[in-house]
Motif scaffolding. Sequence first.
Motif, PDB file in Angstrom:
ATOM      1  N   PHE A  59     -12.240   8.509  -5.847  1.00 36.50           N
ATOM      2  CA  PHE A  59     -12.161   7.892  -7.359  1.00 36.50           C
ATOM      3  C   PHE A  59     -12.483   6.339  -7.635  1.00 36.50           C
ATOM      4  CE2 PHE A  59      -9.743  11.442  -8.632  1.00 36.50           C
ATOM      5  CZ  PHE A  59     -10.536  12.148  -9.279  1.00 36.50           C
ATOM      6  N   LEU A  60     -12.134   5.669  -6.161  1.00 34.08           N
ATOM      7  CA  LEU A  60     -12.513   4.290  -5.906  1.00 34.08           C
ATOM      8  C   LEU A  60     -14.239   4.171  -5.127  1.00 34.08           C
ATOM      9  CD1 LEU A  60      -9.702   3.483  -2.962  1.00 34.08           C
ATOM     10  CD2 LEU A  60      -9.477   3.067  -6.106  1.00 34.08           C
ATOM     11  N   ALA A  61     -14.517   3.675  -6.583  1.00 29.92           N
ATOM     12  CA  ALA A  61     -16.490   3.724  -6.601  1.00 29.92           C
ATOM     13  C   ALA A  61     -16.557   2.367  -5.042  1.00 29.92           C
ATOM     14  CB  ALA A  61     -16.618   2.762  -7.784  1.00 29.92           C
ATOM     15  N   PRO A  62     -15.207   1.438  -4.702  1.00 31.22           N
ATOM     16  CA  PRO A  62     -16.267   0.499  -3.950  1.00 31.22           C
ATOM     17  C   PRO A  62     -16.256   1.725  -2.602  1.00 31.22           C
ATOM     18  CG  PRO A  62     -14.580  -0.552  -4.780  1.00 31.22           C
ATOM     19  CD  PRO A  62     -15.002   0.983  -5.863  1.00 31.22           C
ATOM     20  N   VAL A  63     -15.103   2.348  -1.904  1.00 35.82           N
ATOM     21  CA  VAL A  63     -15.399   3.179  -0.782  1.00 35.82           C
ATOM     22  C   VAL A  63     -16.847   3.737  -0.800  1.00 35.82           C
ATOM     23  CG1 VAL A  63     -14.279   5.667   0.455  1.00 35.82           C
ATOM     24  CG2 VAL A  63     -12.891   4.139  -0.884  1.00 35.82           C
ATOM     25  N   GLY A  64     -17.126   4.593  -1.935  1.00 37.08           N
ATOM     26  CA  GLY A  64     -18.442   5.110  -2.300  1.00 37.08           C
ATOM     27  C   GLY A  64     -19.181   4.495  -1.946  1.00 37.08           C
ATOM     28  N   ARG A  65     -19.271   3.195  -2.053  1.00 39.10           N
ATOM     29  CA  ARG A  65     -20.655   2.332  -2.236  1.00 39.10           C
ATOM     30  C   ARG A  65     -20.687   1.675  -0.931  1.00 39.10           C
ATOM     31  NH1 ARG A  65     -18.782   0.240  -7.159  1.00 39.10           N
ATOM     32  NH2 ARG A  65     -17.263  -1.694  -6.288  1.00 39.10           N
ATOM     33  N   ILE A  66     -19.642   1.231  -0.180  1.00 43.86           N
ATOM     34  CA  ILE A  66     -19.550   1.249   1.520  1.00 43.86           C
ATOM     35  C   ILE A  66     -19.884   2.378   2.681  1.00 43.86           C
ATOM     36  CG2 ILE A  66     -18.021   0.328   3.449  1.00 43.86           C
ATOM     37  CD1 ILE A  66     -16.841  -1.388   1.373  1.00 43.86           C
ATOM     38  N   VAL A  67     -19.557   3.379   2.519  1.00 37.08           N
ATOM     39  CA  VAL A  67     -20.248   4.493   2.725  1.00 37.08           C
ATOM     40  C   VAL A  67     -21.433   5.113   2.588  1.00 37.08           C
ATOM     41  CG1 VAL A  67     -19.788   7.100   3.062  1.00 37.08           C
ATOM     42  CG2 VAL A  67     -17.620   5.958   3.160  1.00 37.08           C
ATOM     43  N   ASN A  68     -22.075   5.320   1.588  1.00 30.16           N
ATOM     44  CA  ASN A  68     -23.529   5.172   1.082  1.00 30.16           C
ATOM     45  C   ASN A  68     -23.970   3.525   1.617  1.00 30.16           C
ATOM     46  OD1 ASN A  68     -25.256   7.421   0.317  1.00 30.16           O
ATOM     47  ND2 ASN A  68     -25.329   5.964  -1.627  1.00 30.16           N
ATOM     48  N   SER A  69     -23.820   2.959   2.058  1.00 29.48           N
ATOM     49  CA  SER A  69     -24.804   2.190   2.788  1.00 29.48           C
ATOM     50  C   SER A  69     -24.422   2.155   4.317  1.00 29.48           C
ATOM     51  CB  SER A  69     -23.857   0.581   2.321  1.00 29.48           C
ATOM     52  OG  SER A  69     -23.787   0.643   1.195  1.00 29.48           O
ATOM     53  N   LEU A  70     -24.025   3.188   4.719  1.00 32.94           N
ATOM     54  CA  LEU A  70     -23.794   3.235   6.627  1.00 32.94           C
ATOM     55  C   LEU A  70     -25.282   3.392   6.567  1.00 32.94           C
ATOM     56  CD1 LEU A  70     -20.491   4.761   6.854  1.00 32.94           C
ATOM     57  CD2 LEU A  70     -20.970   2.372   7.412  1.00 32.94           C
ATOM     58  N   PRO A  71     -25.868   2.799   7.350  1.00 31.53           N
ATOM     59  CA  PRO A  71     -27.519   2.841   8.299  1.00 31.53           C
ATOM     60  C   PRO A  71     -27.603   5.032   9.303  1.00 31.53           C
ATOM     61  CG  PRO A  71     -26.481   0.474   9.273  1.00 31.53           C
ATOM     62  CD  PRO A  71     -25.521   1.438   8.578  1.00 31.53           C
ATOM     63  N   GLY A  72     -28.373   5.269   8.682  1.00 34.65           N
ATOM     64  CA  GLY A  72     -29.182   6.272   9.609  1.00 34.65           C
ATOM     65  C   GLY A  72     -28.538   6.704  10.563  1.00 34.65           C
ATOM     66  N   PRO A  73     -28.969   5.480  12.200  1.00 33.42           N
ATOM     67  CA  PRO A  73     -28.370   5.445  13.358  1.00 33.42           C
ATOM     68  C   PRO A  73     -26.949   6.054  13.521  1.00 33.42           C
ATOM     69  CG  PRO A  73     -30.277   4.117  12.750  1.00 33.42           C
ATOM     70  CD  PRO A  73     -29.513   4.611  12.051  1.00 33.42           C
ATOM     71  N   VAL A  74     -25.764   4.915  12.598  1.00 34.27           N
ATOM     72  CA  VAL A  74     -24.634   5.238  13.175  1.00 34.27           C
ATOM     73  C   VAL A  74     -24.209   6.634  12.190  1.00 34.27           C
ATOM     74  CG1 VAL A  74     -22.213   4.208  11.971  1.00 34.27           C
ATOM     75  CG2 VAL A  74     -24.203   2.723  12.296  1.00 34.27           C
ATOM     76  N   ILE A  75     -24.488   6.382  10.576  1.00 32.78           N
ATOM     77  CA  ILE A  75     -23.697   8.472  11.119  1.00 32.78           C
ATOM     78  C   ILE A  75     -24.094   9.359  11.619  1.00 32.78           C
ATOM     79  CG2 ILE A  75     -24.025  10.017   9.231  1.00 32.78           C
ATOM     80  CD1 ILE A  75     -22.486   7.640   8.143  1.00 32.78           C
ATOM     81  N   GLY A  76     -25.727   9.098  12.245  1.00 27.56           N
ATOM     82  CA  GLY A  76     -26.427  10.363  13.169  1.00 27.56           C
ATOM     83  C   GLY A  76     -25.776  10.636  14.795  1.00 27.56           C
ATOM     84  N   GLY A  77     -25.125   9.037  14.879  1.00 26.75           N
ATOM     85  CA  GLY A  77     -24.626   8.494  16.610  1.00 26.75           C
ATOM     86  C   GLY A  77     -23.101   9.735  15.810  1.00 26.75           C
TER      87      GLY A  77
END
Length: 446
Positions: free
Chosen positions: A326-344
């Motif tokens: 339920f912590l919104a800052p966690v959601g904002r940080i996670v959704n800001s991660l660049p695609g290459p970082v998530i893809g790697g």
Amino acid sequence: MTGVVETADEKLPAARALVAAVQHLLVMVATPIASVLLIGRSLGLGDGEVRALLCAVLLFGGVGTVLQSLGRGSLGAGLPFVMLPGGAAVVLFVQIAQSSGAATASGAVIITAVAGIVLVPVARRFVTRLPAVVIASMIVVIGVNLVKVAGGLIVAPEERSTVAAVSLAAVTVVVTVLAHRFLPGGWRRLAVLVGMVAGAAVALAVGRFQLHAGGGVVQLPRLFLFGTPHFDLIASVPLLVFGIGSMAEATGQTLLNARIVGRTIDPEATVGRTIRGDAVTSLLSGLFGGPSMVTSGENIGLLRLTGVRSRYVTALTGLLLIVVAFLAPVGRIVNSLPGPVIGGTAAIAFTMIVAAGIGMFERVDLRSDGELITATAALTAGLLPILTPALYRDFPADLRLLLGSGVTMAAVVGTVVHVLFALRWRGLNWRFGIRRNRAPSRASAA
């Protein structure tokens, strides 16, 4: 009563329990984060939708972890389990959503969950009889499919430079490998999270990390995130096949977990409660737009390394996960991660699934024609639609959906070929009037 407390039922002092629970949380949290971002980037979801989905996945991962750990009534194994979105379930969710719509994908999750609840009495006997060669082939196909999806995140269309994107993904992968090599003991389980953080730090340093704006402290899940679920049985077949495979996995996880914590269980009853707990949690997840959830062996290594085997610790982990959801800052940080970082991150995590599938072939005698041809046929049918997406392009829509699902084709073709080789030829020979291994009559010899 002997007065001896089993390790699974041990109640630790509050401070020690909290530290152990946080460690479990850190080990497991990378998987739901990567899964949500994989769904969000693949389906082009907006920031609000991704954050609502992240909240739902973390929330029901926590709820499922509490259910499985405490094991009340007919729900949950009562063992130190954690619950995560299934890797194959995520990619199947994406495939169904891309071909038939996200509402149909949610409907498929709900159909599979209901089937799991209804079929528990049959499933707990049936899943232990699935051929090992078919399961191993399915795991390899699932892993290859996931790696392909992860690769698409690295060089997504919005990436300005594939060189920069691949370099950022490479940093993420290299740091993950180094963390596995050099971190001490149980901390190696955090390697994927360490790699993700390192990739994000490099992205920030080179100006490729932009934090999404937004206010508020609380984020909430959304009932029917993608609209009213659409129930399409044909479209759901790939996920239903996965559901059967996950029941087999839950069987193995339950027996292994019980052995590690030193608990004697009734295998059929406990496995039934594990499967039912998975299905109920998946049903809740599907109602809020999430993928199927499964009990995970990801934290079993941590149980061994730390010696803390209390199910109350993992239940506390589940409660912490619910709070984090339920912590919104966690959601904002996670959704800001660049695609290459998530893809790697996703690529190296999901390639481990391929390696696990290959390892399962150790239990298969590939010197046997039957096992070798079964594996070959299953892998051929499963990998072709993944590596050649246009293979079934001109087929009717429903048939294309079935044939284009690698995991479904690997399971169906592998099972059929396995049964073909397992048939008793004597019975078939009698049916077709053929006589083998009999000496020729004198007339025919003449």
